[in-house]
Enzyme design. Structure first.
Site, PDB file in Angstrom:
ATOM      1  N   GLY A 157       0.872  -1.179   0.000  1.00  0.00           N
ATOM      2  CA  GLY A 157       0.000   0.000   0.000  1.00  0.00           C
ATOM      3  C   GLY A 157       0.902   1.219   0.000  1.00  0.00           C
ATOM      4  NE  ARG A 158      -2.673   4.952   1.619  1.00  0.00           N
ATOM      5  CZ  ARG A 158      -3.967   5.081   1.841  1.00  0.00           C
ATOM      6  NH1 ARG A 158      -4.621   6.115   1.362  1.00  0.00           N
ATOM      7  NH2 ARG A 158      -4.621   4.213   2.577  1.00  0.00           N
ATOM      8  CB  ILE A 159       3.058   2.469   4.808  1.00  0.00           C
ATOM      9  CG1 ILE A 159       2.131   3.567   5.347  1.00  0.00           C
ATOM     10  CG2 ILE A 159       4.286   2.331   5.705  1.00  0.00           C
ATOM     11  CD1 ILE A 159       1.454   3.243   6.673  1.00  0.00           C
ATOM     12  CB  SER A 178       0.827  -6.474  -3.083  1.00  0.00           C
ATOM     13  OG  SER A 178      -0.258  -5.593  -3.115  1.00  0.00           O
ATOM     14  NE  ARG A 179      -5.925  -7.572  -0.634  1.00  0.00           N
ATOM     15  CZ  ARG A 179      -6.984  -6.915  -0.205  1.00  0.00           C
ATOM     16  NH1 ARG A 179      -8.129  -7.518  -0.088  1.00  0.00           N
ATOM     17  NH2 ARG A 179      -6.916  -5.641   0.130  1.00  0.00           N
ATOM     18  CB  ALA A 238       1.785  -3.456   9.722  1.00  0.00           C
ATOM     19  NE  ARG A 239      -3.314  -1.177  13.917  1.00  0.00           N
ATOM     20  CZ  ARG A 239      -2.776   0.006  13.616  1.00  0.00           C
ATOM     21  NH1 ARG A 239      -1.478   0.131  13.462  1.00  0.00           N
ATOM     22  NH2 ARG A 239      -3.547   1.071  13.500  1.00  0.00           N
ATOM     23  CD  GLU A 268       0.504  -1.784  19.993  1.00  0.00           C
ATOM     24  OE1 GLU A 268       0.802  -2.511  19.024  1.00  0.00           O
ATOM     25  OE2 GLU A 268       0.167  -0.603  19.897  1.00  0.00           O
ATOM     26  CG  HIS A 286       1.808   1.623  17.780  1.00  0.00           C
ATOM     27  ND1 HIS A 286       0.734   0.779  17.745  1.00  0.00           N
ATOM     28  CD2 HIS A 286       1.824   2.224  16.562  1.00  0.00           C
ATOM     29  CE1 HIS A 286       0.129   0.877  16.565  1.00  0.00           C
ATOM     30  NE2 HIS A 286       0.770   1.753  15.823  1.00  0.00           N
ATOM     31  N   GLY A 288       5.189   4.625  14.889  1.00  0.00           N
ATOM     32  CA  GLY A 288       5.204   4.810  13.427  1.00  0.00           C
ATOM     33  C   GLY A 288       4.999   6.240  12.969  1.00  0.00           C
TER      34      GLY A 288
HETATM   35  C1  GLV Z   1      -0.721   3.748  13.434  1.00  0.00           C
HETATM   36  O1  GLV Z   1      -0.430   2.632  13.705  1.00  0.00           O
HETATM   37  C2  GLV Z   1      -1.835   4.107  12.615  1.00  0.00           C
HETATM   38  O2  GLV Z   1      -2.608   3.229  12.210  1.00  0.00           O
HETATM   39  O3  GLV Z   1      -1.978   5.308  12.358  1.00  0.00           O
HETATM   40  C1  GLV Z   2      -1.019   1.081   4.056  1.00  0.00           C
HETATM   41  O1  GLV Z   2       0.072   0.711   3.741  1.00  0.00           O
HETATM   42  C2  GLV Z   2      -1.627   2.355   3.759  1.00  0.00           C
HETATM   43  O2  GLV Z   2      -0.953   3.383   3.800  1.00  0.00           O
HETATM   44  O3  GLV Z   2      -2.814   2.359   3.476  1.00  0.00           O
END
Ligand code: GLV
Ligand code: GLV
Length: 324
Positions: A157-159, A178-179, A238-239, A268, A286, A288
């Site tokens: 995805g974006r990240i 990726s899908r 991510a999670r 968590e 956490h 990010g």
């Molecule tokens: C952080 O983990 C978010 O989902 O923004």
């Molecule tokens: C996930 O990688 C997103 O930015 O949606």
């Protein structure tokens, strides 16, 4: 018409609060420097039109049902696995998130963990602080190269893609799973779409960027960890529940992989005690999106989503599928 009321579950940056005040909304806010208690939230939400919540607040059916006037739930996060979106949709409640503004910050944190693992940064800091640095050592604290190695990105995805773009400067080989095929990403980075199995077998660094869904829960379990190289590192920003944490601890203890860098955990904020005992593990709380610039933008976006939704407009970051 009386002003719309919103509840904010924890103090967010001023930028967001000020924007909400400017828009004429009546705000109540949990001022304690800790998460709102569930009973408190159940009581508070009764007469609110909007809710601004964190990823650590569990917004399930009971909370949604208690929100008799609730029109919109604005998540101060990109991930919204903590919110029962199908149920909110059924009750005609909008759900929004804060994507895009945190993409690069989160990608940078994944890189921070890649470096911390590969060059044993945290372990080395402990070494210096404990007074062990008496003389330069020719074989001390040797890490592993990053340049020209293979980076495996799970979830493009974006990240995930942002992490890949940043790898270009290190001449890395990029694999992704990726899908959907990401042709632009492939064109710009030379990344190759491969099966999860191939990615795990061939990557020196495996970095996770999928949302948490029923399909991705325990995506990385004992069998997947066994596919990784003994010299490879697993990075998760991510999670937590995407990784089977007890299986990860066993893989680390048995040296099936070289180490791990984690920003998120299966339960968590509880951390598997096995992780705390290992040296080849880097643990973050956490973080990010935790930069001043990014958190200000997230607060602004979470506010804009609420203002639009309560003003009868479509919020910029509506996540409910089929919301009409
Ligand atoms: C952080 O983990 C978010 O989902 O923004
Ligand atoms: C996930 O990688 C997103 O930015 O949606």
């Amino acid at each position: 018409m009386s002003p719309k009321q919103i509840y904010i579950t924890r103090k967010i940056p001023e930028a967001g609060i000020n924007r909400l005040k400017q828009a004429g909304l009546t705000i109540s806010l949990n001022l304690k420097d800790k998460p709102v208690q569930r009973l408190e939230l159940l009581r508070r939400i009764k007469d609110q039109d909007g809710l601004l919540c964190l990823l650590s607040d569990k917004i399930d059916q009971e909370i949604i049902d208690a929100g008799k006037r609730l029109k919109i739930i604005s998540a101060y996060a990109v991930g919204y696995d903590n919110i029962d979106v199908p149920y909110a949709t059924k009750k005609k409640i909008m759900v929004t998130n804060t994507p895009d503004v945190l993409t690069d910050a989160t990608a940078e944190l994944a890189w921070a963990l890649i470096f911390a693992c590969a060059r044993r940064i945290v372990e080395s800091d402990r070494f210096v602080r404990s007074g062990k640095f008496k003389t330069w050592g020719p074989t001390r604290l040797l890490g592993s190269d990053i340049h020209h190695k293979t980076l495996g990105i799970i979830g493009a995805g974006r990240i995930g893609q942002a992490v890949g773009f940043k790898a270009k400067g290190f001449n890395m080989k990029l694999l992704y799973n990726s899908r959907h095929r990401k042709t632009e990403f492939e064109k710009n980075t030379g990344a190759r779409l491969v099966s999860l199995q191939k990615l795990l077998k061939e990557s020196d660094f495996v970095t996770i960027h999928t949302p948490l869904t029923a399909q991705t829960r325990h995506l990385i379990g004992p069998a997947e960890l066994r596919l990784m190289k003994p010299s490879a590192y697993l990075i998760n920003t991510a999670r937590g529940p995407v990784v089977d944490e007890p299986a990860l601890v066993r893989a680390l203890k048995n040296k099936f992989i070289a180490g791990t860098g984690l920003d998120v955990y299966e339960h968590e904020p509880a951390i598997h005690p096995g992780l705390l005992k290992l040296n080849n593990v880097v643990l973050l709380p956490h973080l990010g999106s935790a930069t001043t610039e990014t958190r200000n933008k997230m607060a602004g976006l979470a506010a804009e989503n609420l203002i639009a939704g309560l003003g009868g407009k479509k919020p910029p970051n509506l996540v409910n599928p089929h919301y009409s």
